[in-house]
Design a protein around this motif. Structure first.
Motif, short mmCIF file in Angstrom:
data_model
loop_
_atom_site.label_atom_id
_atom_site.label_comp_id
_atom_site.label_asym_id
_atom_site.label_seq_id
_atom_site.Cartn_x
_atom_site.Cartn_y
_atom_site.Cartn_z
N TRP A 11 -24.78 79.68 34.77
CA TRP A 11 -24.83 79.03 36.08
C TRP A 11 -25.29 79.93 37.15
O TRP A 11 -25.54 79.53 38.45
CB TRP A 11 -23.46 78.86 36.59
CG TRP A 11 -22.34 79.47 36.24
CD1 TRP A 11 -21.84 79.39 35.04
CD2 TRP A 11 -21.92 80.55 36.75
NE1 TRP A 11 -20.79 80.23 34.88
CE2 TRP A 11 -20.58 81.09 36.15
CE3 TRP A 11 -22.13 81.33 38.20
CZ2 TRP A 11 -19.94 82.04 36.61
CZ3 TRP A 11 -21.10 82.36 38.49
CH2 TRP A 11 -19.93 82.64 37.69
N VAL A 38 -32.86 71.09 35.01
CA VAL A 38 -31.71 70.82 34.72
C VAL A 38 -31.34 69.91 33.67
O VAL A 38 -30.60 69.90 32.93
CB VAL A 38 -30.92 70.26 36.02
CG1 VAL A 38 -29.64 69.46 35.81
CG2 VAL A 38 -30.71 71.18 36.93
N ASN A 41 -31.88 71.50 30.45
CA ASN A 41 -30.55 72.18 29.99
C ASN A 41 -29.57 71.32 29.63
O ASN A 41 -28.72 71.52 28.70
CB ASN A 41 -30.16 73.25 31.16
CG ASN A 41 -30.88 74.46 31.15
OD1 ASN A 41 -30.49 75.44 30.54
ND2 ASN A 41 -31.83 74.56 31.95
N GLU A 42 -29.31 70.12 29.97
CA GLU A 42 -28.43 69.12 29.53
C GLU A 42 -28.67 68.90 28.08
O GLU A 42 -27.62 68.86 27.31
CB GLU A 42 -28.63 67.96 30.44
CG GLU A 42 -27.85 66.78 30.06
CD GLU A 42 -26.50 67.05 30.64
OE1 GLU A 42 -25.49 66.25 30.00
OE2 GLU A 42 -26.25 67.62 31.49
N HIS A 134 -20.82 74.33 32.38
CA HIS A 134 -21.95 72.92 32.42
C HIS A 134 -22.05 72.62 33.94
O HIS A 134 -22.96 72.35 34.48
CB HIS A 134 -21.71 71.96 31.38
CG HIS A 134 -22.82 71.03 31.32
ND1 HIS A 134 -23.95 71.46 31.23
CD2 HIS A 134 -22.56 69.52 31.60
CE1 HIS A 134 -24.67 70.07 31.34
NE2 HIS A 134 -23.98 69.14 31.37
N ASP A 135 -20.87 72.34 34.52
CA ASP A 135 -20.78 71.84 35.77
C ASP A 135 -21.36 72.94 36.76
O ASP A 135 -21.94 72.43 37.82
CB ASP A 135 -19.30 71.84 36.13
CG ASP A 135 -18.73 70.47 35.61
OD1 ASP A 135 -19.37 69.49 34.67
OD2 ASP A 135 -17.34 70.33 35.45
N ASN A 138 -25.06 72.61 36.63
CA ASN A 138 -25.65 71.67 37.19
C ASN A 138 -25.38 71.94 38.78
O ASN A 138 -26.51 71.23 39.54
CB ASN A 138 -25.05 70.26 36.98
CG ASN A 138 -25.34 69.72 35.54
OD1 ASN A 138 -26.61 70.19 35.07
ND2 ASN A 138 -24.72 69.13 34.84
N GLU A 139 -24.59 72.55 39.39
CA GLU A 139 -24.34 72.57 40.60
C GLU A 139 -25.38 73.49 41.25
O GLU A 139 -25.55 73.43 42.70
CB GLU A 139 -22.92 73.03 41.09
CG GLU A 139 -22.53 73.16 42.63
CD GLU A 139 -21.07 72.58 42.79
OE1 GLU A 139 -20.88 72.78 44.02
OE2 GLU A 139 -20.40 72.49 42.06
#
Length: 276
Positions: A11, A38, A41-42, A134-135, A138-139
């Protein structure tokens, strides 16, 4: 780790603003670069549990003696298991290795015979830790303002170089994401695949969070490197973290964590070899 430690790493995004500026085509859309990275990476995040790998950890706390351990990291019945294979860069003795083999066999048997409730609890804990990282990743797209500062070749990959700084008015969505408001960084993104080749970040101003007024301060720095492992998937090869943190203004936790990842193979293949 133990999930290639995008953990705190994925992150976070070098600052190294001394890098030479390269001419950049005006047609390059920075927002699209970030969004496509992003998405890449997902795909990596979803594929990660399919791989076994070797992890080499060097952890130092408060300038003490480094603890050095190497693991074979496996997925067993829905969550990871870390099998110790070396200590202080020394392979285990025959007796030590036999002990680790017995531990592994016992853990496999335990997981095969656990109740549905026990299994759900174990897997949920593993999934919760993965989702948290993961969150955070993404943020980053929402938390930072990105600026394209150049292009270069890094380890054989043609990359875009992006500087990242906190976006004015950004409101963290969780306690963990508060650290983003005090960070700045630099990303090297592969032009062809939009994968992160390298991400480096540091805390530039103190950030407080949590009930115990924990504070992450300047000097905290993170670095992540990734490389392709096949089928369009990239995985971490190196993660380092220097942490300068305190609790209630007096308890200080200064530590370094350097992790190297290698020997990525399909987990089903490695597990079949281990348990045969």
């Amino acid at each position: 780790m133990h999930a290639p430690r995008f953990f705190v790493g994925t992150w976070l995004v070098t600052l190294g603003f001394g890098f030479p500026f390269c001419a950049v085509a005006a047609s390059v859309n920075v927002e699209q670069i970030v969004l496509r990275s992003v998405a890449a990476n997902e795909a990596d995040w979803k594929a990660a549990p399919k791989y076994a790998f070797t992890e080499h950890d060097v952890i130092t706390k408060r300038a003490g003696t480094p603890a050095i351990k190497t693991y074979q990291v496996l997925m067993i019945e829905g969550s990871q298991y870390n099998r110790l294979i070396a200590i202080n860069n020394r392979p285990l003795t025959a007796a030590e290795n036999g002990g680790e083999e017995n531990k592994l066999k016992l853990e496999i048997a335990r997981r095969e015979h656990e109740s549905a409730r026990q299994r759900a609890h174990r897997i949920e804990k593993y999934d919760r830790d993965r989702r948290q990282d993961h969150d955070m990743m993404n943020e980053m797209a929402e938390a930072f303002a990105y600026r394209l500062v150049g292009e270069e070749t890094l380890d054989g990959h043609s990359v875009y170089i992006l500087d990242a700084s906190p976006k004015p008015g950004y409101e963290p969505h969780s306690r963990e994401t508060r650290v983003l408001i005090g960070m700045r960084g630099r990303m090297w993104i592969d032009k062809e695949t939009y994968q992160w080749v390298k991400v480096v970040a540091e805390v530039t101003k103190p950030v407080e969070f949590g009930l115990f007024l924990a504070k992450v301060g300047p000097g905290t720095r993170f670095e992540l490197e990734q490389r392709p492992v096949g089928d369009g998937i990239w995985m971490p090869t190196h993660f380092s973290m220097n942490v300068n943190a305190s609790v209630l203004g007096f308890y200080s936790e200064n530590s370094t964590d350097d992790e190297t990842y290698s020997h990525y193979q399909p987990n089903r293949v490695v597990l079949a070899e281990v348990i045969k």
